[in-house]
Design a protein around this motif. Structure first.
Motif, PDB file in Angstrom:
ATOM      1  N   MET A 273       8.196  14.749 -15.235  1.00 62.06           N
ATOM      2  CA  MET A 273       7.646  13.410 -15.081  1.00 62.06           C
ATOM      3  C   MET A 273       8.325  12.371 -15.960  1.00 62.06           C
ATOM      4  SD  MET A 273       3.721  12.261 -15.074  1.00 62.06           S
ATOM      5  CE  MET A 273       3.472  13.173 -16.561  1.00 62.06           C
ATOM      6  N   GLY A 274       8.313  12.581 -17.266  1.00 63.17           N
ATOM      7  CA  GLY A 274       8.882  11.576 -18.161  1.00 63.17           C
ATOM      8  C   GLY A 274      10.354  11.336 -17.905  1.00 63.17           C
TER       9      GLY A 274
ATOM     10  N   LEU B 236       1.062  10.539 -17.781  1.00 58.24           N
ATOM     11  CA  LEU B 236       2.418  10.163 -18.184  1.00 58.24           C
ATOM     12  C   LEU B 236       2.962  11.009 -19.334  1.00 58.24           C
ATOM     13  CD1 LEU B 236       2.179   6.285 -17.951  1.00 58.24           C
ATOM     14  CD2 LEU B 236       3.760   7.747 -16.666  1.00 58.24           C
ATOM     15  N   GLN B 237       2.116  11.773 -19.968  1.00 58.66           N
ATOM     16  CA  GLN B 237       2.545  12.532 -21.136  1.00 58.66           C
ATOM     17  C   GLN B 237       3.228  13.849 -20.807  1.00 58.66           C
ATOM     18  OE1 GLN B 237       2.626  10.860 -23.981  1.00 58.66           O
ATOM     19  NE2 GLN B 237       1.829   9.354 -22.549  1.00 58.66           N
ATOM     20  N   GLY B 238       3.250  14.250 -19.559  1.00 56.87           N
ATOM     21  CA  GLY B 238       3.913  15.505 -19.214  1.00 56.87           C
ATOM     22  C   GLY B 238       3.024  16.703 -19.426  1.00 56.87           C
ATOM     23  N   LYS B 239       3.648  17.828 -19.729  1.00 55.52           N
ATOM     24  CA  LYS B 239       2.946  19.104 -19.809  1.00 55.52           C
ATOM     25  C   LYS B 239       1.870  19.132 -20.877  1.00 55.52           C
ATOM     26  CE  LYS B 239       6.997  21.447 -19.842  1.00 55.52           C
ATOM     27  NZ  LYS B 239       7.804  22.624 -20.097  1.00 55.52           N
TER      28      LYS B 239
ATOM     29  N   VAL C 142       0.697   9.461 -10.371  1.00 56.36           N
ATOM     30  CA  VAL C 142       1.486   9.346 -11.598  1.00 56.36           C
ATOM     31  C   VAL C 142       1.926  10.732 -12.071  1.00 56.36           C
ATOM     32  CG1 VAL C 142       1.445   8.640 -14.018  1.00 56.36           C
ATOM     33  CG2 VAL C 142       0.452   7.153 -12.269  1.00 56.36           C
ATOM     34  N   ALA C 143       1.015  11.695 -12.024  1.00 59.99           N
ATOM     35  CA  ALA C 143       1.338  13.058 -12.461  1.00 59.99           C
ATOM     36  C   ALA C 143       2.437  13.670 -11.590  1.00 59.99           C
ATOM     37  CB  ALA C 143       0.090  13.927 -12.440  1.00 59.99           C
ATOM     38  N   ALA C 144       2.487  13.280 -10.321  1.00 62.11           N
ATOM     39  CA  ALA C 144       3.477  13.853  -9.411  1.00 62.11           C
ATOM     40  C   ALA C 144       4.871  13.260  -9.579  1.00 62.11           C
ATOM     41  CB  ALA C 144       3.004  13.676  -7.965  1.00 62.11           C
ATOM     42  N   TRP C 145       4.999  12.179 -10.329  1.00 61.38           N
ATOM     43  CA  TRP C 145       6.332  11.602 -10.549  1.00 61.38           C
ATOM     44  C   TRP C 145       7.189  12.634 -11.184  1.00 61.38           C
ATOM     45  CZ3 TRP C 145       4.949   6.311 -13.147  1.00 61.38           C
ATOM     46  CH2 TRP C 145       4.409   5.454 -12.192  1.00 61.38           C
TER      47      TRP C 145
END
Length: 145
Positions: free
Chosen positions: A35-36, A103-106, A142-145
């Motif tokens: 994501m990031g 947006l923070q990833g894992k 957003v998480a799927a980005w």
């Protein structure tokens, strides 16, 4: 979207999850670790809210705790009526607390589940649409980005 799906998307866990669903596996692979980097910025970039931008925001403490993955701080803040009432507030970029978290990833699976459940139990809208900067996306988008 249900809280199990959101928790799954926010959790790390390697190659597969235990559901066996190819859609869920595909969504998990999209999310994990990409994501990031995929969107080319993080909270240190000029285009995103940073801690200073949240200083005067009524939900600033909650945004920072979610960004920093501080589950116990999030749970503690959500015990206060102010944060329960404002759990669906948007920040200056139009992101809610679940968008910020996404947006923070894992995240470790247990932490993701606890964080999502705490926010959901406080009234967070899992389908909340973001503001203009995030193109009216839900936390799942957003998480799927």
């Amino acid at each position: 979207m249900d809280d199990a799906m959101m928790s799954m998307l926010l959790a790390s866990g390697g190659g597969t999850n235990n559901t066996g669903s190819s859609l869920e596996n595909a969504m998990m692979k999209m999310f994990l670790g990409t994501m990031g980097n995929a969107i080319g910025f993080d909270y240190g970039s000029p285009g995103m809210c940073t801690e200073g931008d949240w200083e005067d925001h009524p939900m600033g403490e909650l945004f920072r705790a979610a960004r920093d993955r501080q589950i116990f701080e999030v749970e503690s803040l959500l015990e206060r009526e102010k944060y329960k009432q404002g759990v669906n507030e948007l920040d200056g970029d139009g992101g809610g607390v679940l968008h910020i978290l996404a947006l923070q990833g894992k995240l470790p699976e247990d932490d993701a589940e606890a964080m999502v459940n705490a926010l959901k139990n406080a009234g967070a809208d899992l389908d909340l649409r973001s503001g203009k900067m995030l193109s009216s996306e839900t936390p799942l988008h957003v998480a799927a980005w």
